[in-house]
Design a protein around this motif. Structure first.
Motif, PDB file in Angstrom:
ATOM      1  N   ILE A 126       8.391  -3.997  -0.418  1.00 33.44           N
ATOM      2  CA  ILE A 126       8.226  -3.546   0.968  1.00 33.44           C
ATOM      3  C   ILE A 126       6.814  -3.016   1.115  1.00 33.44           C
ATOM      4  O   ILE A 126       6.451  -1.996   0.505  1.00 33.44           O
ATOM      5  CB  ILE A 126       9.276  -2.471   1.317  1.00 33.44           C
ATOM      6  CG1 ILE A 126      10.658  -3.116   1.246  1.00 33.44           C
ATOM      7  CG2 ILE A 126       9.004  -1.852   2.675  1.00 33.44           C
ATOM      8  CD1 ILE A 126      11.806  -2.180   1.403  1.00 33.44           C
ATOM      9  N   GLN A 127       6.004  -3.721   1.887  1.00 29.80           N
ATOM     10  CA  GLN A 127       4.603  -3.311   2.059  1.00 29.80           C
ATOM     11  C   GLN A 127       4.526  -2.180   3.076  1.00 29.80           C
ATOM     12  O   GLN A 127       5.031  -2.297   4.193  1.00 29.80           O
ATOM     13  CB  GLN A 127       3.757  -4.501   2.513  1.00 29.80           C
ATOM     14  CG  GLN A 127       2.271  -4.198   2.460  1.00 29.80           C
ATOM     15  CD  GLN A 127       1.440  -5.473   2.471  1.00 29.80           C
ATOM     16  OE1 GLN A 127       1.546  -6.318   1.583  1.00 29.80           O
ATOM     17  NE2 GLN A 127       0.614  -5.608   3.490  1.00 29.80           N
ATOM     18  N   LEU A 128       3.914  -1.095   2.665  1.00 34.67           N
ATOM     19  CA  LEU A 128       3.777   0.063   3.555  1.00 34.67           C
ATOM     20  C   LEU A 128       2.677  -0.203   4.588  1.00 34.67           C
ATOM     21  O   LEU A 128       1.757  -0.994   4.328  1.00 34.67           O
ATOM     22  CB  LEU A 128       3.453   1.314   2.728  1.00 34.67           C
ATOM     23  CG  LEU A 128       4.577   1.712   1.757  1.00 34.67           C
ATOM     24  CD1 LEU A 128       4.070   2.746   0.750  1.00 34.67           C
ATOM     25  CD2 LEU A 128       5.782   2.261   2.501  1.00 34.67           C
ATOM     26  N   PRO A 129       2.757   0.437   5.762  1.00 33.79           N
ATOM     27  CA  PRO A 129       1.756   0.177   6.811  1.00 33.79           C
ATOM     28  C   PRO A 129       0.346   0.494   6.321  1.00 33.79           C
ATOM     29  O   PRO A 129       0.109   1.566   5.746  1.00 33.79           O
ATOM     30  CB  PRO A 129       2.170   1.131   7.946  1.00 33.79           C
ATOM     31  CG  PRO A 129       3.585   1.502   7.658  1.00 33.79           C
ATOM     32  CD  PRO A 129       3.772   1.419   6.180  1.00 33.79           C
ATOM     33  N   LYS A 130      -0.582  -0.435   6.541  1.00 37.93           N
ATOM     34  CA  LYS A 130      -1.965  -0.225   6.074  1.00 37.93           C
ATOM     35  C   LYS A 130      -2.617   0.959   6.774  1.00 37.93           C
ATOM     36  O   LYS A 130      -3.557   1.559   6.256  1.00 37.93           O
ATOM     37  CB  LYS A 130      -2.780  -1.502   6.298  1.00 37.93           C
ATOM     38  CG  LYS A 130      -2.368  -2.634   5.353  1.00 37.93           C
ATOM     39  CD  LYS A 130      -3.391  -3.744   5.315  1.00 37.93           C
ATOM     40  CE  LYS A 130      -3.079  -4.747   4.224  1.00 37.93           C
ATOM     41  NZ  LYS A 130      -1.882  -5.522   4.454  1.00 37.93           N
ATOM     42  N   THR A 131      -2.098   1.322   7.952  1.00 40.14           N
ATOM     43  CA  THR A 131      -2.653   2.465   8.694  1.00 40.14           C
ATOM     44  C   THR A 131      -2.429   3.791   7.955  1.00 40.14           C
ATOM     45  O   THR A 131      -3.066   4.790   8.277  1.00 40.14           O
ATOM     46  CB  THR A 131      -2.006   2.561  10.092  1.00 40.14           C
ATOM     47  OG1 THR A 131      -0.574   2.520   9.938  1.00 40.14           O
ATOM     48  CG2 THR A 131      -2.443   1.411  10.978  1.00 40.14           C
ATOM     49  N   MET A 132      -1.527   3.792   6.965  1.00 41.67           N
ATOM     50  CA  MET A 132      -1.254   5.018   6.196  1.00 41.67           C
ATOM     51  C   MET A 132      -2.370   5.324   5.203  1.00 41.67           C
ATOM     52  O   MET A 132      -2.433   6.416   4.645  1.00 41.67           O
ATOM     53  CB  MET A 132       0.053   4.880   5.409  1.00 41.67           C
ATOM     54  CG  MET A 132       1.295   4.958   6.260  1.00 41.67           C
ATOM     55  SD  MET A 132       2.776   4.721   5.252  1.00 41.67           S
ATOM     56  CE  MET A 132       2.637   6.094   4.128  1.00 41.67           C
ATOM     57  N   LYS A 143      -6.564   5.089   3.642  1.00 36.22           N
ATOM     58  CA  LYS A 143      -7.968   5.193   4.070  1.00 36.22           C
ATOM     59  C   LYS A 143      -8.619   3.822   4.173  1.00 36.22           C
ATOM     60  O   LYS A 143      -9.432   3.576   5.044  1.00 36.22           O
ATOM     61  CB  LYS A 143      -8.743   6.076   3.083  1.00 36.22           C
ATOM     62  CG  LYS A 143      -8.391   7.550   3.164  1.00 36.22           C
ATOM     63  CD  LYS A 143      -9.168   8.338   2.125  1.00 36.22           C
ATOM     64  CE  LYS A 143      -8.729   9.806   2.147  1.00 36.22           C
ATOM     65  NZ  LYS A 143      -9.353  10.565   1.032  1.00 36.22           N
ATOM     66  N   ASN A 144      -8.298   2.937   3.242  1.00 42.83           N
ATOM     67  CA  ASN A 144      -8.849   1.579   3.286  1.00 42.83           C
ATOM     68  C   ASN A 144      -7.849   0.609   2.675  1.00 42.83           C
ATOM     69  O   ASN A 144      -6.861   1.020   2.062  1.00 42.83           O
ATOM     70  CB  ASN A 144     -10.193   1.512   2.547  1.00 42.83           C
ATOM     71  CG  ASN A 144     -10.071   2.012   1.119  1.00 42.83           C
ATOM     72  OD1 ASN A 144      -9.297   1.479   0.320  1.00 42.83           O
ATOM     73  ND2 ASN A 144     -10.828   3.051   0.773  1.00 42.83           N
ATOM     74  N   GLU A 145      -8.104  -0.678   2.864  1.00 43.10           N
ATOM     75  CA  GLU A 145      -7.149  -1.703   2.419  1.00 43.10           C
ATOM     76  C   GLU A 145      -6.973  -1.704   0.900  1.00 43.10           C
ATOM     77  O   GLU A 145      -5.886  -1.986   0.398  1.00 43.10           O
ATOM     78  CB  GLU A 145      -7.621  -3.086   2.897  1.00 43.10           C
ATOM     79  CG  GLU A 145      -6.492  -4.093   2.908  1.00 43.10           C
ATOM     80  CD  GLU A 145      -6.792  -5.312   3.785  1.00 43.10           C
ATOM     81  OE1 GLU A 145      -6.547  -6.423   3.280  1.00 43.10           O
ATOM     82  OE2 GLU A 145      -7.254  -5.131   4.920  1.00 43.10           O
TER      83      GLU A 145
END
Length: 328
Positions: free
Chosen positions: A266-272, A274-276
């Motif tokens: 389950i990939q967590l939201p990238k907005t969580m 600081k960077n990718e």
């Protein structure tokens, strides 16, 4: 959740920790553990402090009673104080799992583990925040929990955290990758410490050992967890997104192929993050057992922003459909 009780609790933890920090000439986090002990025992335990400080502490504790507070309110108030302390004395391994991740991990555990009583391990328990977030969501289930932590201050905070929340947790202050003298568990939950493990001699005893140089600690934690979970047991790991892309990933894939079934990623939201490059996911594994079949297909999900209610509802519906298909 009502924010006001959390703010009141944080203020009480913060002010009393600051008083003890000055009196005891210790760090804020050490003082926070001291004030947590006082609250748990219902009295000021430090004999060496001044009478003025003692009376001030007693008044502050009396003004904010823990009775009547929910476990989540107490956890959040204590967590905010820990976060303040970590900002003052930042160390690479002093990182706290975001609340939203802990809440989602707790949700997954309730979905995968249909037992009223089970054993749970966090081999990198830190301050106990992830473990307590998960335990707070398990209702009246009888959960026998174990936490391992090498850092003296962090494990003391985990101990105080468990006491304040009335969770039964057995804690071991040791390197989690050394031999563990614990009973097999039904599930593991862990925000994997990412980096290299310096003890090459110990790492050489693991299947995932590097061919040369230091082995990744996060790979070793996965193997160590596999050794201590029962057949058919589950493991829920917060992992770096590039886990299977590193130069040491081959041995990790072999470990999983030989001993485990991947249940989901389950990939967590990238907005969580600081960077990718810092982005993370939740990896769900099940230890192989006789007669146990892997899922027809793994649960693969990209989580939206957790504040996006409609999108989260659609994802939770998708997860329910996967369970109906794969966990009959």
């Amino acid at each position: 959740m009502n924010i006001e009780p959390v703010e009141k609790l944080f203020t009480m933890f913060n002010v009393t920790a600051d008083l003890l920090k000055d009196e005891l000439s210790c760090t804020y986090l050490e003082a926070l553990a001291e004030t947590g002990e006082n609250l748990f025992h219902g009295k000021v335990m430090q004999e060496e402090i001044s009478e003025w400080t003692r009376k001030r502490l007693e008044k502050l504790y009396g003004d904010v009673s823990l009775s009547g507070r929910s476990k989540e309110e107490i956890r959040k108030g204590f967590q905010l104080a820990i976060l303040k302390g970590m900002q003052e004395n930042v160390q690479a391994h002093h990182q706290m799992t975001p609340d939203s991740v802990g809440l989602f991990m707790g949700y997954l555990i309730t979905k995968f583990i249909n037992k009223q009583a089970f054993r749970l391990l966090d081999p990198a328990v830190g301050t106990g925040n992830l473990l307590s977030t998960v335990l707070n969501q398990q209702g009246d289930k009888a959960i026998d929990s174990t936490g391992i932590e090498i850092d003296d201050v962090l494990i003391r905070l985990a101990y105080v955290n468990a006491n304040l929340l009335e969770h039964e947790v057995e804690l071991f202050n040791q390197d989690a990758l050394e031999p563990l003298f614990i009973d097999p568990v039904d599930a593991v939950v862990c925000d994997l410490p990412v980096g290299y493990y310096p003890n090459d001699l110990r790492a050489s005893e693991f299947e995932v050992k590097a061919e040369s140089g230091h082995t990744y600690a996060h790979h070793l934690f996965i193997e160590q967890s596999t050794r201590h979970v029962k057949e058919g047991g589950y493991m829920f790991f917060v992992i770096p997104n590039g886990l299977f892309e590193s130069e040491q990933a081959g041995s990790l894939r072999s470990l999983i192929q030989n001993h485990l079934n991947i249940q989901g990623i389950i990939q967590l939201p990238k907005t969580m993050f600081k960077n990718e490059q810092a982005a993370k996911s939740i990896l769900i594994l099940q230890k192989k057992a006789e007669g146990l079949m892997p899922p027809k297909q793994a649960l693969l999900v990209d989580l939206p922003k957790l504040s996006d209610g409609p999108a989260m509802s659609r994802i939770l519906g998708k997860i329910d459909e996967w369970f109906a298909e794969n966990k009959k």
